[in-house]
Design a protein around this motif. Structure first.
Motif, PDB file in Angstrom:
ATOM      1  N   ALA A 270      19.429   3.022 -15.371  1.00 23.94           N
ATOM      2  CA  ALA A 270      20.275   2.839 -16.333  1.00 23.94           C
ATOM      3  C   ALA A 270      21.163   4.245 -16.939  1.00 23.94           C
ATOM      4  CB  ALA A 270      19.123   2.813 -17.403  1.00 23.94           C
TER       5      ALA A 270
ATOM      6  N   LYS B 144      15.678  -6.114 -14.542  1.00 27.98           N
ATOM      7  CA  LYS B 144      17.214  -5.434 -15.485  1.00 27.98           C
ATOM      8  C   LYS B 144      18.064  -6.135 -14.853  1.00 27.98           C
ATOM      9  CE  LYS B 144      15.508  -2.049 -17.720  1.00 27.98           C
ATOM     10  NZ  LYS B 144      15.855  -0.720 -18.240  1.00 27.98           N
TER      11      LYS B 144
ATOM     12  N   CYS C 109      20.015 -12.192 -17.773  1.00 26.19           N
ATOM     13  CA  CYS C 109      19.845 -11.589 -18.337  1.00 26.19           C
ATOM     14  C   CYS C 109      19.673 -11.766 -20.462  1.00 26.19           C
ATOM     15  CB  CYS C 109      19.991  -9.707 -18.431  1.00 26.19           C
ATOM     16  SG  CYS C 109      20.062  -8.996 -20.718  1.00 26.19           S
TER      17      CYS C 109
ATOM     18  N   TYR D 175      17.551  -4.134 -21.069  1.00 21.16           N
ATOM     19  CA  TYR D 175      17.632  -4.986 -19.265  1.00 21.16           C
ATOM     20  C   TYR D 175      18.462  -4.843 -18.841  1.00 21.16           C
ATOM     21  CZ  TYR D 175      14.215  -6.642 -22.817  1.00 21.16           C
ATOM     22  OH  TYR D 175      13.004  -6.902 -23.768  1.00 21.16           O
TER      23      TYR D 175
END
Length: 174
Positions: free
Chosen positions: A79, A111, A125, A169
């Motif tokens: 991320a 994710k 998502c 996410y």
């Protein structure tokens, strides 16, 4: 009584000075912060010491993470990009790998990859509608890569509310 108050005031000033030095002191050059030769950046989320730090111009996400004492065991390395350029005055977020509300979580959060997934995949998502998914794909198609979670705010249709809803996410790379 006046002596005690004076001692307490001097002690408080000393403690404040020590905290300022430890939380981003810049060494021995007192003009460093006054001359604007730095960036003031805030980091939140899965880091050891969330807060606001002064970093050299041209600093990267990796520099900011180092300044914040590194990432926690729950930080999702997919991320963020360590080499992502960071901007003055921004607040950056390091997303968790596991749900922070479930201390017994053994499965990572599912994710979507905002830099690679199709519009259909992005819509899985919660918080990413068909129009937002299309905007993300269009943003990528125009030659943009999302290097930080905060860059999602540059995508048409993503405001603060949507960003805050989806930031745990999404990932930026596989």
């Amino acid at each position: 009584m006046l002596k005690i108050i004076a001692i307490v005031v001097v002690g408080v000033i000393g403690v404040i000075g020590a905290f300022l030095f430890m939380s981003g002191g810049t060494g021995s050059d007192p003009n460093y912060l006054q001359n604007g030769e730095y960036l003031t950046i805030t980091i939140e989320g899965e880091v050891s010491r969330p807060g606001t730090y002064a970093l050299d111009l041209g600093a990267t996400m990796g520099d900011l993470i180092d300044k914040a004492g590194g990432v926690s065991d729950n930080a999702d390395p997919l991320a963020y990009f360590l080499d992502a350029e960071i901007s003055e005055g921004m607040t950056y977020y390091i997303a968790p790998k596991y749900d922070v509300n479930d201390i017994c979580a053994t499965e990572p959060i599912e994710k979507v990859n905002v830099n690679a997934d199709s519009a259909t995949q992005l819509q899985t998502c919660e918080g990413i509608s068909s129009s937002v998914a299309s905007s993300i794909v269009s943003y990528r198609a125009s030659g943009n890569r999302i290097d930080t979670l905060e860059e999602l705010l540059d995508v048409y249709g993503i405001g603060n509310a949507t960003y805050n809803k989806i930031r745990n996410y999404v990932i930026l790379h596989a």
